[in-house]
Write an enzyme that holds these catalytic residues in place. Structure first.
Site, PDB file in Angstrom:
ATOM      1  CB  CYS A  94      -0.764   0.826   5.223  1.00  0.00           C
ATOM      2  SG  CYS A  94       0.765   0.104   4.602  1.00  0.00           S
ATOM      3  CD  GLU A 115      -1.401  -2.311   2.053  1.00  0.00           C
ATOM      4  OE1 GLU A 115      -0.208  -2.650   1.903  1.00  0.00           O
ATOM      5  OE2 GLU A 115      -2.197  -2.939   2.780  1.00  0.00           O
TER       6      GLU A 115
HETATM    7  N1  THU Z   1       2.231  -6.412   4.013  1.00  0.00           N
HETATM    8  C1  THU Z   1       1.754  -5.551   3.061  1.00  0.00           C
HETATM    9  O1  THU Z   1       2.379  -5.321   2.028  1.00  0.00           O
HETATM   10  N2  THU Z   1       0.559  -4.974   3.294  1.00  0.00           N
HETATM   11  C2  THU Z   1      -0.243  -5.228   4.365  1.00  0.00           C
HETATM   12  O2  THU Z   1      -1.310  -4.636   4.481  1.00  0.00           O
HETATM   13  C3  THU Z   1       0.181  -6.195   5.373  1.00  0.00           C
HETATM   14  C4  THU Z   1       1.578  -6.705   5.247  1.00  0.00           C
HETATM   15  C5  THU Z   1       3.521  -7.059   3.741  1.00  0.00           C
HETATM   16  C6  THU Z   1       4.664  -6.640   4.600  1.00  0.00           C
HETATM   17  C7  THU Z   1       5.565  -7.857   4.505  1.00  0.00           C
HETATM   18  O3  THU Z   1       6.335  -7.773   3.323  1.00  0.00           O
HETATM   19  C8  THU Z   1       4.604  -9.016   4.342  1.00  0.00           C
HETATM   20  O4  THU Z   1       3.374  -8.453   3.939  1.00  0.00           O
HETATM   21  C9  THU Z   1       4.402  -9.842   5.608  1.00  0.00           C
HETATM   22  O5  THU Z   1       4.031  -9.041   6.652  1.00  0.00           O
END
Ligand code: THU
Length: 159
Positions: free
Chosen positions: A115, A75
């Protein structure tokens, strides 16, 4: 003492074809984006796609790093890029999807607290609603505004 309640409302869709064309466009883009994420550590591939007020779509995915805190969620990758390149445009809508082993997750994935705070920043600046769409394999949820995902938020230093 008073006990108080807040509630949030969201819409659940069983099928993507019930969405508007714009919503479907960013849902598809978020799903597609999971394929390009760099997540060798968590193996959790997240895609986010943003609809800007001019109709353009900007997407991003999570980027991880051996020094764990240095990575960034999908995000924020998408939002920061979109706002860096289009500082005068408002974000209308954001779709989020995630996959493991190439399969979109059964349950929708919700944005993390950091986020949500970042989304709220640009929503406050825009003074218009910012819709959040969370995508699961068999259901899609639509939150009309980021406010509902971050109640009692910090938005400014109080006077
Ligand atoms: N992650 C995201 O990209 N967005 C989210 O809303 C939750 C978590 C990613 C961060 C990390 O690279 C992986 O997911 C595991 O937490």
């Amino acid at each position: 003492m008073k006990s108080k309640n807040i509630s949030i409302q969201y819409r659940e869709y069983g099928r993507a074809d019930e969405l508007s064309a714009d919503q479907k466009r960013i849902v598809d883009a978020a799903i597609e984006e999971t394929k390009k994420s760099y997540a060798p550590y968590s193996k959790f591939h997240v895609g986010a796609a943003i609809l800007l007020e001019d109709g353009s779509v900007i997407s991003g995915n999570n980027q991880e790093n051996a020094a764990f805190p240095s990575g960034l969620c999908a995000e924020r990758v998408a939002i920061f890029y979109a706002m860096a390149k289009n500082p005068d445009l408002k974000i209308k809508s954001i779709a989020i999807a995630a996959s493991v082993n190439g399969v979109i997750c059964q349950d929708p994935v919700y944005p993390c607290g950091a986020c949500r705070q970042v989304m709220l920043e640009y929503r406050t600046k825009g003074r218009e609603k910012m819709e959040i769409i969370t995508v699961g394999r068999d259901r899609i949820e639509v939150f009309e505004d980021i406010d509902s995902l971050l109640p009692f938020s910090f938005s400014d230093i109080p006077e």
